[in-house]
Design a protein around this motif. Sequence first.
Motif, short mmCIF file in Angstrom:
data_model
loop_
_atom_site.label_atom_id
_atom_site.label_comp_id
_atom_site.label_asym_id
_atom_site.label_seq_id
_atom_site.Cartn_x
_atom_site.Cartn_y
_atom_site.Cartn_z
N LYS A 238 -21.23 156.42 56.92
CA LYS A 238 -21.66 155.21 57.64
C LYS A 238 -22.86 154.52 57.03
CE LYS A 238 -19.93 156.52 62.18
NZ LYS A 238 -20.25 156.69 63.61
N LEU B 200 -20.04 148.97 73.44
CA LEU B 200 -21.41 148.60 73.07
C LEU B 200 -21.40 147.37 72.19
CD1 LEU B 200 -24.45 149.12 72.93
CD2 LEU B 200 -24.02 150.66 70.99
N TYR B 201 -20.50 147.34 71.21
CA TYR B 201 -20.40 146.16 70.34
C TYR B 201 -20.01 144.92 71.15
CZ TYR B 201 -19.25 143.35 66.24
OH TYR B 201 -19.21 142.36 65.29
N PHE C 212 -26.35 157.03 71.22
CA PHE C 212 -25.30 157.98 70.91
C PHE C 212 -25.84 159.14 70.09
CE2 PHE C 212 -23.04 153.96 71.51
CZ PHE C 212 -22.10 154.35 72.46
N HIS D 86 -27.00 151.78 68.86
CA HIS D 86 -26.14 152.94 68.63
C HIS D 86 -26.98 154.17 68.30
CE1 HIS D 86 -23.26 155.61 66.61
NE2 HIS D 86 -22.31 154.95 67.26
N HIS E 46 -16.60 153.90 73.64
CA HIS E 46 -18.01 153.66 74.01
C HIS E 46 -18.70 152.82 72.94
CE1 HIS E 46 -17.03 157.29 76.40
NE2 HIS E 46 -17.81 156.72 77.30
N GLU E 47 -18.38 153.09 71.68
CA GLU E 47 -18.95 152.31 70.59
C GLU E 47 -18.43 150.87 70.63
OE1 GLU E 47 -17.96 154.36 67.01
OE2 GLU E 47 -19.67 155.72 67.16
N PHE F 223 -26.41 146.29 67.04
CA PHE F 223 -25.48 147.39 67.27
C PHE F 223 -25.99 148.68 66.63
CE2 PHE F 223 -21.80 149.90 65.77
CZ PHE F 223 -21.25 150.22 67.00
#
Length: 296
Positions: free
Chosen positions: A266, A96-97, A140, A136, A92-93, A132
């Motif tokens: 992150k 999205l990117y 998310f 994100h 999913h990530e 992103f």
Amino acid sequence: MEHHKVLWWSILSNALPVRSVIKKRFHIKDASCFLCGMGEETLEQLFLSCDVALHVWRASPWGIYPVCDTGIRMWDWIKFIWNLKHREIDTHEVFLYALIVVDSLWRTQNEKVYNNRHVDMNKCIDNICNSFADLHASLFASPALCWKDVWSPPPMDWIKLNCDVKVELQSMCIAVVARDYLSRVVGAHTSLLDFSDALCGEATTCCLAVSVAMDLGYKFVIVESDSRVVINALNGMDSQWTLENYVSFCNSYSSRFSSYKMTGNKTQHVEATLASIHTRNLWPEIELLVPLSPPF
């Protein structure tokens, strides 16, 4: 997000007016790619094999990029992304990117066609990364506890080394900052690499962090990176053949520490960003090792 859906529908329906499609309906003198000028502008050329597209994909957090001499099609690329779930990567990530990349490339192409605007690769990559991060955060859920949102100091007698990479057009800048349990900076190192593979760059920073920890003489070490793929590979949780040499390097030196951990965070982007600014202004590479006696 609606215009993203329409854009993807146009791509997968072969309805996007790239120059190869226009050429079939109208007479045009030149059908080459507006962004790189290499090859006829097809969907695959614009979004996968164009030099601009390749650099954008390489700058992704996962370091993925299409192998263009295999006749890859857009549907093949989508299937490849979908199959990343088998490598414990959140697809999913990645989707999205990919959504943001395709939209940014199409916007960049239009700016070049209609406004004759110069393609600024670094700005394009920065815009994609910022978009992103924003999307994100809104789409998310918060990451798992092992992927912390804030930095925290290591336990007493330990050293924590945060590392990151800033990807440029033909090079990368890597940075490592070492802090003790009092959050004091006890060491820092930056270096400029003459290649631009984001995944290998993240792995190289982890190797650099191990070297810095050895130079400082600490026995209890935590290395933090924002690349889930690299951390999983270094911890033996996933196999990445492109990272085997880096994993071997870290494993060969880990025995020199009394305790050694690789973790994910992150939020550690500022070090490499600042280091990149230094190198672009022709500042020397930084190496700072604070002469503090290790607390053991």
